[in-house]
Design an enzyme around this catalytic site. Structure first.
Site, PDB file in Angstrom:
ATOM      1  N   LYS A 280       1.258  -0.647   0.319  1.00  0.00           N
ATOM      2  CA  LYS A 280      -0.411  -0.435  -0.367  1.00  0.00           C
ATOM      3  C   LYS A 280       0.566   1.426   0.477  1.00  0.00           C
ATOM      4  CE  LYS A 280      -3.398  -2.245   1.936  1.00  0.00           C
ATOM      5  NZ  LYS A 280      -4.579  -2.696   2.971  1.00  0.00           N
TER       6      LYS A 280
ATOM      7  N   GLN B 163      -4.864  -2.084   9.090  1.00  0.00           N
ATOM      8  CA  GLN B 163      -4.908  -3.102   8.298  1.00  0.00           C
ATOM      9  C   GLN B 163      -5.449  -4.041  10.011  1.00  0.00           C
ATOM     10  OE1 GLN B 163      -2.839  -3.976   5.511  1.00  0.00           O
ATOM     11  NE2 GLN B 163      -4.146  -5.906   5.709  1.00  0.00           N
TER      12      GLN B 163
ATOM     13  N   ASP C 286     -11.577   2.723   2.996  1.00  0.00           N
ATOM     14  CA  ASP C 286     -11.514   1.439   2.701  1.00  0.00           C
ATOM     15  C   ASP C 286     -13.054   0.454   2.566  1.00  0.00           C
ATOM     16  OD1 ASP C 286      -9.257  -0.827   2.599  1.00  0.00           O
ATOM     17  OD2 ASP C 286      -9.001  -0.927   4.784  1.00  0.00           O
TER      18      ASP C 286
END
Ligand code: NAD
Length: 280
Positions: free
Chosen positions: A52, A96, A119
């Site tokens: 990422k 995460q 997200d």
């Protein structure tokens, strides 16, 4: 012989488009950072976090890394999120997953401002997607829509069968396919006659988390098969939920593992970050 849907190539295309867009936004004075938070040192998570950060660097977005020890308390993590919610330069916040067991993932997801929820996991983002309002889309399902569209697969009017009903893949996938005017069937671990239902699919999306479970007997001749699963087989080679060599000859198009759905998730995360920077 199926057409191979090349997620590596399509994700690269998307990242190049985003790079150009981010540069144009910069000229207009619109910049921003993605905050990436990792708690603990799970090796798989470390790889995802690194990918990422690399994607941000490629596109020209600043990334801020927060690597917190495993003992971090939920209150400490929530305080950090609160601080980042208040920073105007931070346009996206990503925690995460999975988190250590003593931290509630649900509480963490809800703590992220929906304006920075790149997200797309916050209930407000999910609600907006459900009723077709603007908001961040869940990255893996949004990536699959891009894979299908950019490969010339027609979705409207087609019967799409999805295997899996998780909050991050199956359910949002169903909503996005519905938005594209597919006729959608969701199946799951309690579905009886799975095989019979799958054989009716024009587009079969497999997100069940069972290594090489779906063989030719589940697939109609000419169907498009999207394999979301990602596993290591006995020889440590990556494989999906689909028996690729068996299904490929009867499908009209199929995603490989690796190089199918996987690279799209990060590309769509970057898309959400650029969208957030654009919206200010
Ligand atoms: P999950 O375990 O949360 O959900 C799996 C779903 O499959 C459940 O809804 C369950 O009901 C269903 N299922 C399980 N066994 C079944 C059976 N025998 N018959 C019918 N349905 C069954 O998993 P998830 O988070 O949705 O992920 C699914 C897979 O996709 C995993 O392999 C995961 O690693 C992978 N994944 C890949 C990406 C990517 O970027 N490529 C992103 C997310 C998840």
């Amino acid at each position: 012989m199926a057409k191979i849907i090349d997620g590596k190539m399509i994700s690269q295309q998307i990242k190049d488009e985003l790079k150009e867009k981010a540069a144009k936004l910069k000229e207009q004075g619109k910049t921003g950072a993605l905050a990436v938070i990792q708690v603990g040192e799970d090796p798989a998570s470390s790889v995802y976090v690194r990918n990422k950060k690399n994607a941000c660097a490629y596109i020209g977005i600043e990334s801020l890394a927060y690597e917190l020890p495993n003992e971090t308390t939920e209150a400490e993590l929530l305080a950090l999120i609160d601080e980042l919610n208040g920073k105007s330069q931070v346009k996206g916040i990503l925690v995460q997953l999975p988190l250590p067991g003593h931290i509630s993932e649900d509480a963490v997801i809800r703590a992220i401002s929906p304006k920075k929820d790149v997200d797309g996991f916050h209930p407000q983002s999910v609600g907006a997607m459900t009723i077709g309002e603007p908001g961040f889309l869940s990255c893996t399902p949004a990536g699959i829509i891009q894979l299908l569209k950019r490969s010339g697969v027609e979705i409207a009017g087609k019967h799409c069968v999805i295997i899996g009903r998780s909050n991050i893949v199956g359910k949002p996938m169903a909503l996005l396919m519905l938005r594209e005017n597919a006729t959608v069937t969701i199946t799951h671990s309690k579905t009886s006659n799975l095989q019979e239902i799958c054989r009716q699919a024009d587009i079969l999306i497999v997100a069940m988390g069972r290594p090489q479970f779906i063989g030719a007997e589940y697939v109609k001749e000419g169907a498009v098969v999207i394999d979301v699963g990602i596993h290591r087989d006995a020889n440590k080679k990556l494989c999906g939920d689909v028996k690729y060599t068996e299904v490929e000859p009867i499908a009209s198009a199929i995603t490989p593992v690796p190089g199918g759905v996987g690279p799209m998730t990060i590309a769509m995360l970057m898309n959400n970050c650029v969208q957030s920077i654009e919206e200010g």
